[in-house]
Write a protein that holds these residues in place. Structure first.
Motif, PDB file in Angstrom:
ATOM      1  N   UNK A  73       0.990  -1.219   0.024  1.00  0.00           N
ATOM      2  CA  UNK A  73       0.021  -0.009  -0.047  1.00  0.00           C
ATOM      3  C   UNK A  73       0.731   1.253  -0.013  1.00  0.00           C
ATOM      4  N   UNK A  74       1.996   1.267   0.773  1.00  0.00           N
ATOM      5  CA  UNK A  74       2.780   2.437   0.876  1.00  0.00           C
ATOM      6  C   UNK A  74       3.433   2.489  -0.614  1.00  0.00           C
ATOM      7  N   UNK A  75       3.913   1.335  -0.971  1.00  0.00           N
ATOM      8  CA  UNK A  75       4.514   1.610  -2.540  1.00  0.00           C
ATOM      9  C   UNK A  75       3.538   2.141  -3.332  1.00  0.00           C
ATOM     10  N   UNK A  76       2.280   1.707  -3.616  1.00  0.00           N
ATOM     11  CA  UNK A  76       1.463   2.220  -4.244  1.00  0.00           C
ATOM     12  C   UNK A  76       0.907   3.841  -4.265  1.00  0.00           C
ATOM     13  N   UNK A  77       1.085   4.144  -2.849  1.00  0.00           N
ATOM     14  CA  UNK A  77       0.918   5.595  -2.702  1.00  0.00           C
ATOM     15  C   UNK A  77       2.137   6.558  -3.191  1.00  0.00           C
ATOM     16  N   UNK A  78       3.112   5.766  -3.001  1.00  0.00           N
ATOM     17  CA  UNK A  78       4.510   6.733  -3.405  1.00  0.00           C
ATOM     18  C   UNK A  78       4.359   6.666  -5.182  1.00  0.00           C
ATOM     19  N   UNK A  79       3.997   5.699  -5.687  1.00  0.00           N
ATOM     20  CA  UNK A  79       3.773   5.701  -6.927  1.00  0.00           C
ATOM     21  C   UNK A  79       2.652   6.553  -7.665  1.00  0.00           C
ATOM     22  N   UNK A  80       1.481   6.895  -6.952  1.00  0.00           N
ATOM     23  CA  UNK A  80       0.671   7.569  -7.171  1.00  0.00           C
ATOM     24  C   UNK A  80       0.918   9.145  -7.047  1.00  0.00           C
ATOM     25  N   UNK A  81       1.754   9.194  -5.783  1.00  0.00           N
ATOM     26  CA  UNK A  81       2.290  10.799  -5.740  1.00  0.00           C
ATOM     27  C   UNK A  81       3.161  11.005  -6.840  1.00  0.00           C
ATOM     28  N   UNK A  82       4.224  10.146  -7.061  1.00  0.00           N
ATOM     29  CA  UNK A  82       5.273  10.497  -8.394  1.00  0.00           C
ATOM     30  C   UNK A  82       4.380  10.689  -9.836  1.00  0.00           C
ATOM     31  N   UNK A  83       3.202   9.985 -10.023  1.00  0.00           N
ATOM     32  CA  UNK A  83       2.719  10.045 -11.256  1.00  0.00           C
ATOM     33  C   UNK A  83       1.935  11.491 -11.342  1.00  0.00           C
ATOM     34  N   UNK A  84       1.319  11.962  -9.991  1.00  0.00           N
ATOM     35  CA  UNK A  84       0.749  13.399 -10.014  1.00  0.00           C
ATOM     36  C   UNK A  84       1.832  14.389 -10.265  1.00  0.00           C
ATOM     37  N   UNK A  85       2.977  14.108  -9.535  1.00  0.00           N
ATOM     38  CA  UNK A  85       3.701  15.112  -9.734  1.00  0.00           C
ATOM     39  C   UNK A  85       4.412  15.366 -11.133  1.00  0.00           C
ATOM     40  N   UNK A  86       4.455  14.092 -11.982  1.00  0.00           N
ATOM     41  CA  UNK A  86       4.908  14.247 -13.325  1.00  0.00           C
ATOM     42  C   UNK A  86       3.594  15.017 -14.156  1.00  0.00           C
TER      43      UNK A  86
END
Length: 508
Positions: free
Chosen positions: A495-508
């Motif tokens: 879950x933590x890994x998915x949240x990090x990936x989502x944040x990275x996608x939003x920043x991109x």
């Protein structure tokens, strides 16, 4: 067949049917009102059985027991306050469904799965009574401790946001149950010199406070902010049983929960709350669809199916050690044991030989009681749901009066009222800082059993901890504990890994 025919003659009388109907109705009412448990209903009913025929009196007690077990879900679903400890696991999803306007389907599902769970556990009890009794008697203090510790490990699944927060809440529940008189050594603990505190913290009182008081405070908070609104349209609510497709979808889950509830019910010292929480955790963890899994705790029908099936399956399992060994598993079955002894029926292996017709009449009484409870609840759902027509702040005042009276009535102690209020304030504070309340209840449910069984096992082994790993059953539960914790940690990391990936996608 001769015994069954004789039992039909004993059970098929007008007096027995009236007794079952009265017991079922009383059990539902006492189970549905927070503070008035079915154990209290059984204690009140017991004196009335003295002048009755044995089968009539025992049928009255059994119907009260079954009605109370199913009745606890009514207040859990409608107002978010469990009527019995066994219904505590139903609150999160049941009340969430009510807030979505699905109170009727939640109640209907609870009624029908409770009946199915009771029926199947009764069949298991009849067919496997010898095997289950032999299995249950092998559970010593070490095995029961590992079982209960396994139940405690399900806190991982009950803490939605943070594993650490869930453990904090669970440990707080364990600590609360150490207050009072030590049952093994008889010394006082954490009483601060108060005589009243020697009686300790009552589970039901604390549970009422944790669920009822925060609800009442929230209602009045919304009222003061002029947000006192309700989304319930009870004028269109009718009796709504789950569809065949829904039952088919969850049938395998129901079977697993029946097996879980029957097995736990057969182990003395466990009971409905443990079975309900384990079943809820199992349902959530066994859900393969990630989207469906996320809905647990927010209004998922599986969160009603699992605990209500399991806690009613406990009734069949609990009768196994009661009838075959004379060992009650909880206060309710202890009262039923008293009723059996009063009427000259001594539980044990000879009961099935000397009083076979009476034993078969007990089976039939349980079967009829579930049918009567089902009929009562199905026909009353459309009337019960109308309680939601009452304005929330008016209902809050009624609930406040009810929980104060109920808390006092449990042990006739004003200390319990104060404890209830204090626990309610703790629960409200926890809700505000987003700490889960359910693990506190689970910790309190398991606290006394964990401590007493651990200390008993250590006394038997002269302080040697290897006693907890000296049997196959203990090792099995230890493996399940490790597996449960490992899977939950893995899920949290994902879950933590998915949240990090989502944040990275939003920043991109």
């Amino acid at each position: 067949m001769e015994n069954l025919t004789a039992a039909l003659g004993l059970i098929g009388t007008f007096e027995v049917m009236i007794a079952i109907s009265i017991g079922a109705f009383a059990g539902i009412i006492f189970g549905a009102i927070p503070g008035l448990t079915y154990s209290m209903a059984l204690a009140l009913m017991l004196p009335f059985t003295f002048t009755m025929e044995p089968v009539t009196g025992i049928s009255l007690l059994l119907a009260t027991y079954i009605g109370g077990m199913t009745g606890g879900s009514i207040s859990a679903i409608l107002i978010g306050i469990p009527g019995t400890p066994s219904a505590a696991a139903t609150v999160s999803d049941g009340y969430s469904l009510t807030k979505k306007g699905d109170a009727s389907i939640a109640l209907g599902t609870a009624v029908i799965v409770s009946t199915i769970g009771g029926f199947i556990s009764l069949v298991i009890m009849i067919v496997l009574v010898d095997f289950i009794s032999q299995f249950a008697i092998k559970f010593g203090p070490a095995e029961i401790f590992m079982l209960v510790l396994f139940g405690f490990s399900t806190i991982c699944g009950l803490s939605e946001r943070s594993l650490f927060r869930g453990l904090v809440a669970g440990v707080l529940g364990l600590m609360l149950m150490t207050i009072g008189t030590d049952e093994i050594e008889g010394i006082s603990r954490f009483t601060f010199g108060s005589t009243q505190m020697l009686q300790g913290v009552n589970l039901l009182v604390a549970m009422i406070g944790l669920f009822a008081v925060p609800h009442i405070l929230e209602v009045f908070h919304l009222r003061l902010n002029r947000e006192d609104k309700t989304n319930y349209n009870v004028d269109v609510v009718k009796t709504k049983l789950p569809s065949f497709a829904l039952l088919k979808k969850y049938f395998n889950l129901m079977l697993r929960c029946v097996g879980l509830g029957t097995s736990i019910g057969a182990i003395p010292g466990s009971g409905g709350p443990i079975a309900a929480f384990l079943a809820y955790s199992h349902a959530k963890n066994s859900e393969k669809n990630p989207e469906e899994k996320e809905k647990y705790g927010k209004g998922h029908i599986g969160g009603v199916v699992a605990p209500e099936t399991a806690n009613n399956a406990v009734t069949g399992g609990a009768m196994v050690p009661l009838l075959s060994l004379g060992i009650p598993g909880d206060p309710a079955t202890a009262i039923i044991l008293g009723g059996l002894l009063i009427h000259g029926l001594s539980p044990g292996p000879m009961l099935f030989i000397e009083n076979a017709p009476q034993v078969y009449s007990i089976y039939l009484a349980i079967l009829i009681a579930y049918i009567v409870v089902f009929i009562f609840q199905v026909n009353f759902i459309k009337h019960i749901v109308k309680i939601l027509k009452v304005k929330p702040h008016h209902l809050g005042v009624g609930i406040l009066v009810m929980v104060i009276v109920g808390s006092y009535a449990i042990r006739n102690s004003f200390l319990d009222v104060n404890v209830m209020i204090l626990m309610g304030l703790i629960g409200y504070f926890f809700n505000r800082i987003q700490l889960p309340v359910t693990p506190i209840v689970l910790g309190m449910v398991l606290g006394k059993t964990i401590e007493s069984e651990y200390r008993t096992a250590m006394s038997l082994s002269a302080g040697d901890p290897t006693i907890f790993f000296s049997s196959v059953v203990s090792l099995l539960f230890f493996a399940l504990i490790i597996l449960t914790i490992a899977l939950q940690i893995k899920k949290r990391m994902q879950d933590v890994k998915k949240q990090k990936q989502l944040k990275e996608q939003v920043q991109i």
